[in-house]
Design a protein around this motif. Structure first.
Motif, PDB file in Angstrom:
ATOM      1  N   MET B   1       0.792  -1.075   0.111  1.00 34.51           N
ATOM      2  CA  MET B   1       0.031   0.053  -0.011  1.00 34.51           C
ATOM      3  C   MET B   1       0.630   1.302   0.032  1.00 34.51           C
ATOM      4  N   ASN B   2       0.433   2.110  -0.873  1.00 37.93           N
ATOM      5  CA  ASN B   2       1.155   3.514  -0.980  1.00 37.93           C
ATOM      6  C   ASN B   2       0.569   4.161   0.414  1.00 37.93           C
ATOM      7  N   ILE B   3       1.512   5.558   0.737  1.00 38.01           N
ATOM      8  CA  ILE B   3       1.130   6.265   1.836  1.00 38.01           C
ATOM      9  C   ILE B   3       1.043   7.783   1.281  1.00 38.01           C
ATOM     10  N   PRO B   4      -0.439   8.413   1.171  1.00 35.72           N
ATOM     11  CA  PRO B   4      -0.471   9.755   0.537  1.00 35.72           C
ATOM     12  C   PRO B   4       0.551  10.642   1.259  1.00 35.72           C
ATOM     13  N   ALA B   5       1.205  11.290   0.346  1.00 35.49           N
ATOM     14  CA  ALA B   5       2.303  12.200   0.956  1.00 35.49           C
ATOM     15  C   ALA B   5       2.632  13.454   0.063  1.00 35.49           C
ATOM     16  N   ILE B   6       3.611  14.221   0.438  1.00 36.45           N
ATOM     17  CA  ILE B   6       3.991  15.171  -0.523  1.00 36.45           C
ATOM     18  C   ILE B   6       5.526  15.119  -0.732  1.00 36.45           C
ATOM     19  N   LYS B   7       5.938  15.680  -1.881  1.00 35.54           N
ATOM     20  CA  LYS B   7       7.379  15.763  -2.277  1.00 35.54           C
ATOM     21  C   LYS B   7       7.643  17.162  -2.367  1.00 35.54           C
ATOM     22  N   CYS B   8       9.023  17.647  -1.848  1.00 35.16           N
ATOM     23  CA  CYS B   8       9.121  18.849  -2.175  1.00 35.16           C
ATOM     24  C   CYS B   8       9.965  19.107  -3.260  1.00 35.16           C
ATOM     25  N   GLY B   9       9.667  20.218  -4.111  1.00 37.16           N
ATOM     26  CA  GLY B   9      10.020  20.281  -5.361  1.00 37.16           C
ATOM     27  C   GLY B   9      11.704  20.979  -5.277  1.00 37.16           C
ATOM     28  N   ASP B  10      12.048  21.358  -4.138  1.00 37.49           N
ATOM     29  CA  ASP B  10      13.396  22.169  -3.974  1.00 37.49           C
ATOM     30  C   ASP B  10      14.423  21.168  -3.228  1.00 37.49           C
ATOM     31  N   CYS B  11      13.969  20.529  -2.243  1.00 33.67           N
ATOM     32  CA  CYS B  11      14.928  19.823  -1.338  1.00 33.67           C
ATOM     33  C   CYS B  11      14.557  18.313  -1.607  1.00 33.67           C
ATOM     34  N   GLY B  12      13.450  17.862  -2.332  1.00 39.10           N
ATOM     35  CA  GLY B  12      13.133  16.283  -2.184  1.00 39.10           C
ATOM     36  C   GLY B  12      12.645  15.639  -0.994  1.00 39.10           C
ATOM     37  N   THR B  13      12.464  16.387   0.205  1.00 37.34           N
ATOM     38  CA  THR B  13      11.864  15.865   1.152  1.00 37.34           C
ATOM     39  C   THR B  13      10.300  15.316   0.918  1.00 37.34           C
ATOM     40  N   VAL B  14      10.377  13.967   1.460  1.00 36.93           N
ATOM     41  CA  VAL B  14       8.729  13.525   1.440  1.00 36.93           C
ATOM     42  C   VAL B  14       8.264  13.268   2.919  1.00 36.93           C
ATOM     43  N   HIS B  15       7.018  13.657   2.977  1.00 36.19           N
ATOM     44  CA  HIS B  15       6.468  13.756   4.155  1.00 36.19           C
ATOM     45  C   HIS B  15       4.982  13.674   4.033  1.00 36.19           C
ATOM     46  N   PRO B  16       4.471  12.873   5.106  1.00 38.05           N
ATOM     47  CA  PRO B  16       3.037  12.452   5.121  1.00 38.05           C
ATOM     48  C   PRO B  16       2.050  13.749   4.740  1.00 38.05           C
ATOM     49  N   ARG B  17       1.014  13.738   3.971  1.00 35.35           N
ATOM     50  CA  ARG B  17       0.072  14.827   3.306  1.00 35.35           C
ATOM     51  C   ARG B  17      -0.359  15.580   4.499  1.00 35.35           C
ATOM     52  N   GLY B  18      -0.659  16.877   4.354  1.00 36.15           N
ATOM     53  CA  GLY B  18      -1.398  17.762   5.296  1.00 36.15           C
ATOM     54  C   GLY B  18      -0.517  18.890   5.567  1.00 36.15           C
ATOM     55  N   VAL B  19       0.656  19.006   5.330  1.00 40.17           N
ATOM     56  CA  VAL B  19       1.447  20.309   5.411  1.00 40.17           C
ATOM     57  C   VAL B  19       1.225  21.249   4.177  1.00 40.17           C
ATOM     58  N   ALA B  20       1.543  22.766   4.564  1.00 38.41           N
ATOM     59  CA  ALA B  20       1.077  23.601   3.646  1.00 38.41           C
ATOM     60  C   ALA B  20       2.567  24.058   2.883  1.00 38.41           C
ATOM     61  N   VAL B  21       3.672  23.922   3.658  1.00 35.94           N
ATOM     62  CA  VAL B  21       5.104  23.975   3.048  1.00 35.94           C
ATOM     63  C   VAL B  21       5.940  22.953   3.535  1.00 35.94           C
ATOM     64  N   CYS B  22       6.976  22.989   2.642  1.00 36.78           N
ATOM     65  CA  CYS B  22       7.956  21.746   3.138  1.00 36.78           C
ATOM     66  C   CYS B  22       8.385  22.046   4.623  1.00 36.78           C
ATOM     67  N   PRO B  23       8.388  21.105   5.320  1.00 36.18           N
ATOM     68  CA  PRO B  23       8.667  21.154   6.736  1.00 36.18           C
ATOM     69  C   PRO B  23      10.128  21.044   6.839  1.00 36.18           C
ATOM     70  N   ALA B  24      10.902  20.861   6.018  1.00 41.85           N
ATOM     71  CA  ALA B  24      12.474  20.776   6.138  1.00 41.85           C
ATOM     72  C   ALA B  24      13.105  22.085   5.581  1.00 41.85           C
ATOM     73  N   CYS B  25      12.618  22.775   4.420  1.00 39.42           N
ATOM     74  CA  CYS B  25      13.244  23.739   3.951  1.00 39.42           C
ATOM     75  C   CYS B  25      12.274  24.920   3.740  1.00 39.42           C
TER      76      CYS B  25
END
Lengths: 393, 109
Positions: B1-25
């Motif tokens: 099963m896949n996990i709904p996530a986001i990927k940052c277009g700048d730093c590549g961080t993957v994070h569970p969906r629900g954030v408005a901006v990349c929590p890393a950068c």
């Protein structure tokens, strides 16, 4: 920036205080602290109050204004600070900044929390929900996360990376129980052996019931003022605030750059040491945020007293015990003196003030000149570090 | 099963969906992404003291920080009949969200 001094300090007896409501707790710390300062209470220009969750524990918001009115100072400006378990350290820092900047000359810093509430008002489940509302609700509450489980996960990672053992955690906890046995203000004033700690029921692996901070009612207060006023009041007993630091770290247990170091602590310590122009080896006595047995071992690494990963061995060598080269948590700390959340950071300042004034009685560290306090809020999200020194240095 | 996530277009961080901006950068260039539900236990605890609430009957149970193959970190349950045998490095795979706040993994082997 103006120099800032502590001129009065006191705290309540910590515990399950069925006899005391919020007003009584506030009075038990604030009135003796003001008397200790030797000032008229009308000289207090502002009250900065640290409290985590009276709105849920006690159905009471706006607690700083309540404190002012209950102390007979209804016209004094007030503000309440909430930074989870770091609330007390953060409130103290804001008062320090206000005096250093010349906004006020004299500020009362109060920390208070009344966590034990009658069960007809709240069942045990709600009490736990309130205590753990300082975690990220969206991402981490759904697994049953609380303070114990988050620090348990940091502990397991530290054990995995550095070989820290359960015995080291228990040894450090037992040391703090001994310190609390000497503290008439502590919740649990009795010694507990390493063996008993290890055999006690598990709360969340690797922590037993003897290695977790206590649901506690308590209060603490300090009076801060300017150099001129402090030295005029009592030159010998005034304690100088030498350094103040405030650091930030991730609010997520999972998503952070390290599970074995609290960046917030490292940053707060760096700022405080730099301001004080002191190094870790200059510090004589420490109160740090031992919310669980393991946390103290990580803290003494992050505060620069010992190399990363070696905290457990440092404790096992007896260095952090009264009589050792760096006594840590002479009050007994959060698992034995108790952890009335918003009060804790102010209580640490009280204990270190007493140490620097040679008033810590059976817990006195001989010739203590420099003391450090450290709090940690949320999953290592907020830290405040303060360095205090004797006024005659 | 896949996990709904986001990927940052700048730093590549993957994070569970629900954030408005990349929590890393802090980048706003985040895109929806399906994270592979394969990973390992980065750290864990067995939660034993649960006096009330939805986990009371489940205790002792495992809470873990899972690190997926894309280096995504998330806090989750790991469903196992032997919670005290769990260790760091154990391979796990995503099963489902038990409710919107509760991701559940199981041991992969």
């Amino acid at each position: 920036m103006r120099e800032v001094y502590i001129v009065g300090a006191h705290e309540s007896v910590h515990g399950n205080r069925r006899d005391a409501d919020l007003r009584k707790l506030i009075a038990e710390a604030a009135i003796p602290a003001i008397k200790d300062a030797g000032i008229d209470k009308r000289e207090i220009q502002a009250i900065y109050l640290a409290n985590y969750n009276a709105n849920q524990f006690n159905n009471q918001n706006t607690l700083a204004a309540l404190a002012a009115t209950s102390l007979g100072l209804p016209h004094v400006p007030t503000v309440r600070f909430e930074a989870a378990c770091a609330s007390g350290g953060v409130a103290f820092r804001q008062a320090y900044i206000a005096i250093a900047a010349g906004i006020y000359d004299t500020v009362l810093v109060l920390g208070v929390e009344k966590m034990n509430v009658p069960l007809e008002e709240a069942d045990a489940d709600m009490q736990l929900q309130w205590a753990k509302s300082g975690v990220d609700y969206r991402y981490e509450s759904g697994v049953g996360m609380n303070g114990a489980t988050m620090f348990a996960m940091f502990a397991h990672r530290h054990m995995h990376e550095y070989g820290t053992t359960r015995e080291m955690l228990a040894f450090s906890a037992s040391k703090n129980k001994y310190h609390a046995s000497l503290n008439p203000y502590a919740y649990k004033q009795r010694e507990v052996s390493v063996e008993k700690i290890l055999k006690s029921p598990i709360v969340a692996t690797p922590f037993s019931t003897q290695e977790v901070s206590l649901i506690t009612d308590g209060s603490a207060a300090v009076v801060l003022t300017t150099k001129d006023k402090a030295l005029g009041l009592n030159k010998k007993m005034a304690v100088k605030v030498l350094g103040s630091g405030h650091g930030g770290g991730s609010f997520s247990v999972a998503f952070r750059d390290s599970h074995v170091t609290m960046r917030a602590t490292v940053a707060a310590a760096k700022e405080a040491y730099s301001m004080a122009n002191l190094k870790p080896e200059d510090i004589d006595v420490v109160e740090c945020h031992d919310c669980f047995s393991f946390t103290e071992l990580m803290n003494i690494e992050d505060l620069g007293f010992v190399e990363k990963g070696k905290g457990g061995w440092f404790a096992m060598d007896g260095h952090t015990r009264l009589g050792g080269k760096l006594p840590v948590n002479t009050s007994g700390g959060l698992c034995a003196k108790g952890h009335p959340i918003g009060c804790t950071g102010v209580g640490q300042i009280v204990e270190m003030t007493w140490q620097l004034q040679d008033r810590a009685e059976k817990r006195q560290v001989k010739n203590a000149k420099y003391a450090l306090t450290h709090v940690l809020g949320g999953p290592g999200a907020i830290s405040a570090v303060h360095i205090l020194g004797r006024s005659d240095l | 099963m896949n996990i709904p996530a986001i990927k940052c277009g700048d730093c590549g961080t993957v994070h569970p969906r629900g954030v408005a901006v990349c929590p890393a950068c802090g980048s706003e260039k985040i895109q929806e992404y399906e994270a592979k539900g394969e990973g390992e236990i980065h750290t864990y605890t067995v939660n034993c003291f649960v006096p009330a609430g939805k986990f009371k009957d489940r205790a002792p149970y495992v809470i873990a920080v899972v690190r997926t193959v894309e280096n995504m970190f998330l806090t989750a349950l790991v469903d196992t009949e032997s919670p005290f045998n769990i260790k760091i490095g154990d391979k796990v795979r995503f099963r489902h969200y038990e409710d919107p706040l509760t991701p559940v993994f199981e041991l992969a082997s």
